[in-house]
Design a protein around this motif. Sequence first.
Motif, PDB file in Angstrom:
ATOM      1  N   MET B   1      48.819 -14.835  33.593  1.00  0.00           N
ATOM      2  CA  MET B   1      49.048 -16.054  34.389  1.00  0.00           C
ATOM      3  C   MET B   1      49.496 -15.651  35.790  1.00  0.00           C
ATOM      4  N   ASP B   2      48.910 -16.285  36.811  1.00  0.00           N
ATOM      5  CA  ASP B   2      49.298 -15.935  38.179  1.00  0.00           C
ATOM      6  C   ASP B   2      50.723 -16.369  38.439  1.00  0.00           C
ATOM      7  N   LYS B   3      51.330 -15.741  39.439  1.00  0.00           N
ATOM      8  CA  LYS B   3      52.687 -16.137  39.813  1.00  0.00           C
ATOM      9  C   LYS B   3      52.643 -17.505  40.454  1.00  0.00           C
ATOM     10  N   ILE B   4      53.507 -18.402  39.942  1.00  0.00           N
ATOM     11  CA  ILE B   4      53.536 -19.762  40.474  1.00  0.00           C
ATOM     12  C   ILE B   4      54.814 -19.911  41.290  1.00  0.00           C
ATOM     13  N   HIS B   5      54.692 -20.526  42.434  1.00  0.00           N
ATOM     14  CA  HIS B   5      55.841 -20.766  43.299  1.00  0.00           C
ATOM     15  C   HIS B   5      56.338 -22.178  43.005  1.00  0.00           C
ATOM     16  N   LEU B   6      57.548 -22.260  42.438  1.00  0.00           N
ATOM     17  CA  LEU B   6      58.099 -23.563  42.045  1.00  0.00           C
ATOM     18  C   LEU B   6      58.995 -24.103  43.154  1.00  0.00           C
ATOM     19  N   ILE B   7      58.729 -25.330  43.540  1.00  0.00           N
ATOM     20  CA  ILE B   7      59.476 -25.941  44.654  1.00  0.00           C
ATOM     21  C   ILE B   7      60.181 -27.196  44.149  1.00  0.00           C
ATOM     22  N   TYR B   8      61.482 -27.203  44.295  1.00  0.00           N
ATOM     23  CA  TYR B   8      62.282 -28.378  43.927  1.00  0.00           C
ATOM     24  C   TYR B   8      62.494 -29.186  45.194  1.00  0.00           C
ATOM     25  N   LEU B   9      61.900 -30.378  45.210  1.00  0.00           N
ATOM     26  CA  LEU B   9      62.065 -31.249  46.386  1.00  0.00           C
ATOM     27  C   LEU B   9      63.238 -32.193  46.135  1.00  0.00           C
ATOM     28  N   ASP B  10      64.165 -32.199  47.078  1.00  0.00           N
ATOM     29  CA  ASP B  10      65.300 -33.109  46.985  1.00  0.00           C
ATOM     30  C   ASP B  10      64.789 -34.554  47.067  1.00  0.00           C
ATOM     31  N   SER B  11      65.564 -35.491  46.568  1.00  0.00           N
ATOM     32  CA  SER B  11      65.177 -36.905  46.569  1.00  0.00           C
ATOM     33  C   SER B  11      64.936 -37.429  47.980  1.00  0.00           C
ATOM     34  N   THR B  12      65.589 -36.840  48.979  1.00  0.00           N
ATOM     35  CA  THR B  12      65.388 -37.277  50.373  1.00  0.00           C
ATOM     36  C   THR B  12      63.927 -37.107  50.795  1.00  0.00           C
ATOM     37  N   VAL B  13      63.268 -36.073  50.280  1.00  0.00           N
ATOM     38  CA  VAL B  13      61.857 -35.849  50.633  1.00  0.00           C
ATOM     39  C   VAL B  13      60.980 -36.937  50.016  1.00  0.00           C
ATOM     40  N   TRP B  14      61.234 -37.239  48.745  1.00  0.00           N
ATOM     41  CA  TRP B  14      60.454 -38.283  48.053  1.00  0.00           C
ATOM     42  C   TRP B  14      60.648 -39.646  48.722  1.00  0.00           C
ATOM     43  N   VAL B  15      61.877 -39.977  49.044  1.00  0.00           N
ATOM     44  CA  VAL B  15      62.156 -41.288  49.655  1.00  0.00           C
ATOM     45  C   VAL B  15      61.496 -41.386  51.031  1.00  0.00           C
ATOM     46  N   SER B  16      61.566 -40.294  51.789  1.00  0.00           N
ATOM     47  CA  SER B  16      60.892 -40.303  53.102  1.00  0.00           C
ATOM     48  C   SER B  16      59.406 -40.593  52.947  1.00  0.00           C
ATOM     49  N   TYR B  17      58.809 -40.022  51.922  1.00  0.00           N
ATOM     50  CA  TYR B  17      57.367 -40.155  51.715  1.00  0.00           C
ATOM     51  C   TYR B  17      56.990 -41.571  51.317  1.00  0.00           C
ATOM     52  N   ILE B  18      57.778 -42.183  50.436  1.00  0.00           N
ATOM     53  CA  ILE B  18      57.411 -43.537  49.985  1.00  0.00           C
ATOM     54  C   ILE B  18      57.879 -44.612  50.971  1.00  0.00           C
ATOM     55  N   LEU B  19      58.883 -44.287  51.771  1.00  0.00           N
ATOM     56  CA  LEU B  19      59.413 -45.255  52.743  1.00  0.00           C
ATOM     57  C   LEU B  19      58.719 -45.128  54.101  1.00  0.00           C
ATOM     58  N   GLU B  20      58.181 -43.923  54.361  1.00  0.00           N
ATOM     59  CA  GLU B  20      57.592 -43.601  55.669  1.00  0.00           C
ATOM     60  C   GLU B  20      58.628 -43.798  56.778  1.00  0.00           C
ATOM     61  N   ASP B  21      59.751 -43.120  56.635  1.00  0.00           N
ATOM     62  CA  ASP B  21      60.792 -43.191  57.665  1.00  0.00           C
ATOM     63  C   ASP B  21      60.512 -42.128  58.747  1.00  0.00           C
ATOM     64  N   ARG B  22      61.540 -41.810  59.532  1.00  0.00           N
ATOM     65  CA  ARG B  22      61.321 -40.876  60.645  1.00  0.00           C
ATOM     66  C   ARG B  22      60.998 -39.449  60.189  1.00  0.00           C
ATOM     67  N   HIS B  23      61.219 -39.140  58.884  1.00  0.00           N
ATOM     68  CA  HIS B  23      60.882 -37.802  58.382  1.00  0.00           C
ATOM     69  C   HIS B  23      59.510 -37.777  57.718  1.00  0.00           C
ATOM     70  N   LYS B  24      58.734 -38.847  57.844  1.00  0.00           N
ATOM     71  CA  LYS B  24      57.527 -38.982  57.027  1.00  0.00           C
ATOM     72  C   LYS B  24      56.504 -37.869  57.255  1.00  0.00           C
ATOM     73  N   ASP B  25      56.377 -37.422  58.489  1.00  0.00           N
ATOM     74  CA  ASP B  25      55.381 -36.371  58.753  1.00  0.00           C
ATOM     75  C   ASP B  25      55.771 -35.069  58.051  1.00  0.00           C
ATOM     76  N   LYS B  26      57.059 -34.746  58.128  1.00  0.00           N
ATOM     77  CA  LYS B  26      57.538 -33.530  57.438  1.00  0.00           C
ATOM     78  C   LYS B  26      57.333 -33.678  55.935  1.00  0.00           C
ATOM     79  N   ALA B  27      57.632 -34.880  55.422  1.00  0.00           N
ATOM     80  CA  ALA B  27      57.500 -35.122  53.981  1.00  0.00           C
ATOM     81  C   ALA B  27      56.038 -34.971  53.545  1.00  0.00           C
ATOM     82  N   THR B  28      55.121 -35.467  54.362  1.00  0.00           N
ATOM     83  CA  THR B  28      53.688 -35.377  54.036  1.00  0.00           C
ATOM     84  C   THR B  28      53.255 -33.912  53.964  1.00  0.00           C
ATOM     85  N   VAL B  29      53.638 -33.151  54.949  1.00  0.00           N
ATOM     86  CA  VAL B  29      53.271 -31.726  54.982  1.00  0.00           C
ATOM     87  C   VAL B  29      53.858 -31.001  53.762  1.00  0.00           C
TER      88      VAL B  29
END
Lengths: 163, 192
Positions: B1-29
């Motif tokens: 199995m290839d090495k998988i890079h696991l990323i834990y996104l804090d809830s602030t990232v998820w909320v930015s993405y669904i709310l489209e606040d001022r961090h939305k571009d960073k959240a999308t990337v």
Amino acid sequence: MVLNRHPPILKDIHNQNNNNSGGGSSNSPQPPLHVEGLKGALQRHKTSPQTSGSSFNNARSKVVVLEQKVDNLNHVAQMQKMLIHGLQTKCTFLEDCLKKDKTLAFKEDSDNNITLLRAFFDLKQTSPIPADSEPLEGLKGLIKDFSDKKTDSVDLIRQVRGG
Amino acid sequence: MDKIHLIYLDSTVWVSYILEDRHKDKATVLLQRATRDGNKIIVSTLNLLEVVEVIRKRVAEDTSFVGIDEVSKQAIANKISDASRVFIQKITELAQQDRLLIIDPSTALSDYLSSTLQLFVANFGVIDKSDYCFICEKQTRPRYRYLGVGPHDIQHIMNAKDCSANEFITFDKGFLRLKNIFDTDKLTITVQ
């Protein structure tokens, strides 16, 4: 005579040389000094007991013993380094195996959680997911119509966390 | 199995993405990066609870007030339910596509809470002055405020560690206080 002007030590060496070469007149040219003869003469002319030949040999022996000990320790250190390297390689391999096993275990837990969440939120099981489906698109701006345009995600989460 | 890079996104990232606040571009990337090229997102139940709680609050507080009767209350509850269900539906679809894992720590609850307590007590924050309301956008009379990591902040990092995440990403600068403690060669804490 020429010899009378030489210090006793050189006279001693000269006599030794003459004896070795079968003697000779004191008027004949002086043979070259031999280093070994000089060493021996130096030893015979030493008066202090601390600088006797046996003490020199003791110090020399100690040096030899220490050199051997150093060599042995270096050898042991080298063996230990190889052992550590081997253990580290094994450790890395086991860590990789652990990570792979953990990932498999995580997948199992995640699948169980999918089932649980769908039950709690009354969602129908949809399998398989179409290949061209992009769930992220469905999430993007999900509640943007409820934004007050001032409070950002950090503030909102801080409120939820009680900060 | 290839090495998988696991990323834990804090809830602030998820909320930015669904709310489209001022961090939305960073959240999308971040979300695009975290779900491809050998990367996988880790989501814990704590993340999901916090995001759904934000959905509840935002929907309720942003609905125009027309009276406190059963009809209007039910209308708000329905909107909350719809948005929450869509959120959970999409998260489970990402998990089914194997781009995301919904997992929680396997630590015994008593140990989990004991660790939280220990770290919380050991990390007192700072006492600062507050004299501006960012919501009203006007000056207020000065008062003290406490700024520090909370127990849930600590638990998110503990979750990330326990789930073997390689990276923890958040928009909350408060996590910088935890960076010294938790940032290691096994888990990188990124505050954007």
